[in-house]
Design an enzyme around this catalytic site. Structure first.
Site, PDB file in Angstrom:
ATOM      1  N   HIS A   1      -2.258  -9.127  -4.454  1.00  0.00           N
ATOM      2  CA  HIS A   1      -1.068  -8.322  -4.714  1.00  0.00           C
ATOM      3  C   HIS A   1      -0.191  -8.328  -3.467  1.00  0.00           C
ATOM      4  O   HIS A   1      -0.698  -8.489  -2.345  1.00  0.00           O
ATOM      5  CB  HIS A   1      -1.457  -6.880  -5.038  1.00  0.00           C
ATOM      6  CG  HIS A   1      -2.148  -6.719  -6.354  1.00  0.00           C
ATOM      7  ND1 HIS A   1      -2.252  -5.500  -6.982  1.00  0.00           N
ATOM      8  CD2 HIS A   1      -2.782  -7.602  -7.160  1.00  0.00           C
ATOM      9  CE1 HIS A   1      -2.905  -5.637  -8.126  1.00  0.00           C
ATOM     10  NE2 HIS A   1      -3.245  -6.918  -8.246  1.00  0.00           N
TER      11      HIS A   1
ATOM     12  N   GLU B   1       1.157  -5.981  -1.796  1.00  0.00           N
ATOM     13  CA  GLU B   1       0.766  -4.992  -0.796  1.00  0.00           C
ATOM     14  C   GLU B   1      -0.439  -5.457   0.016  1.00  0.00           C
ATOM     15  O   GLU B   1      -0.460  -5.320   1.246  1.00  0.00           O
ATOM     16  CB  GLU B   1       0.423  -3.652  -1.473  1.00  0.00           C
ATOM     17  CG  GLU B   1       1.546  -3.066  -2.295  1.00  0.00           C
ATOM     18  CD  GLU B   1       1.488  -3.436  -3.776  1.00  0.00           C
ATOM     19  OE1 GLU B   1       1.865  -2.591  -4.597  1.00  0.00           O
ATOM     20  OE2 GLU B   1       1.057  -4.564  -4.100  1.00  0.00           O
TER      21      GLU B   1
ATOM     22  N   CYS C   1      -0.916  -0.090  -7.320  1.00  0.00           N
ATOM     23  CA  CYS C   1      -2.079   0.211  -8.160  1.00  0.00           C
ATOM     24  C   CYS C   1      -3.128   0.929  -7.307  1.00  0.00           C
ATOM     25  O   CYS C   1      -2.950   1.105  -6.100  1.00  0.00           O
ATOM     26  CB  CYS C   1      -2.648  -1.085  -8.727  1.00  0.00           C
ATOM     27  SG  CYS C   1      -3.416  -2.145  -7.482  1.00  0.00           S
TER      28      CYS C   1
ATOM     29  N   CYS D   1      -4.411  -1.177  -4.246  1.00  0.00           N
ATOM     30  CA  CYS D   1      -3.441  -1.241  -3.154  1.00  0.00           C
ATOM     31  C   CYS D   1      -3.237   0.121  -2.500  1.00  0.00           C
ATOM     32  O   CYS D   1      -3.102   0.218  -1.279  1.00  0.00           O
ATOM     33  CB  CYS D   1      -2.120  -1.797  -3.672  1.00  0.00           C
ATOM     34  SG  CYS D   1      -2.249  -3.520  -4.199  1.00  0.00           S
TER      35      CYS D   1
END
Length: 151
Positions: free
Chosen positions: A50, A52, A80, A83
């Site tokens: 992801h 992040e 999410c 993260c």
């Protein structure tokens, strides 16, 4: 602040161009961008790729340690739970979110991990920075994806 979210938005656009869910993130310290990333799950075949997570890894490499004290993250969509946990563990001080995710968001929507008082670090959160643009990019991406699936 807007200039940093604009940079995260550029990352999100790059993700969309690569067929990835268009989310981008930048990490800032002392007024300078020290890390930038966008989603790469499909390309890397990695569920943790992801924006992040990738930005946190890059920032840690730049700073030479896992504690990102004094850093802020700008991300185009609400992180999410994975993260959000990494943001807490990395000790990021402030999180700027473009658009919220009412289905899977873990920074105020479904959960609020960065501000859970049971944890050992509290992250300041500001939402809505370039919200319309960030939301629109996601909506356009998923609209196009659904259209392609019907063909």
């Amino acid at each position: 602040m807007k200039k940093f979210m604009e940079e995260a938005y550029i990352e999100a656009q790059a993700a969309a161009a690569e067929g990835e869910v268009p989310i981008g993130a930048v990490i800032v310290r002392d007024g300078e961008i020290i890390a930038r990333a966008h989603n790469r799950m499909e390309q890397d075949k990695d569920p943790t790729a992801h924006a992040e997570m990738l930005a946190i890894r890059e920032a840690a490499a730049v700073l030479g340690g896992w504690r990102l004290s004094g850093c802020s993250m700008f991300v185009t969509a609400e992180p999410c739970s994975m993260c959000a946990g990494a943001i807490v563990w990395a000790r990021i001080e402030k999180l700027y979110i473009g658009t919220m995710d009412p289905k899977a968001g873990a920074c105020g929507s479904v959960f609020n991990i960065p501000q859970d008082e049971r944890l050992n670090h509290y992250v300041e959160i500001e939402t809505g920075l370039m919200g319309e643009e960030c939301s629109g990019l996601l909506k356009d991406f998923f609209r196009k994806l659904r259209s392609e699936e019907k063909q």
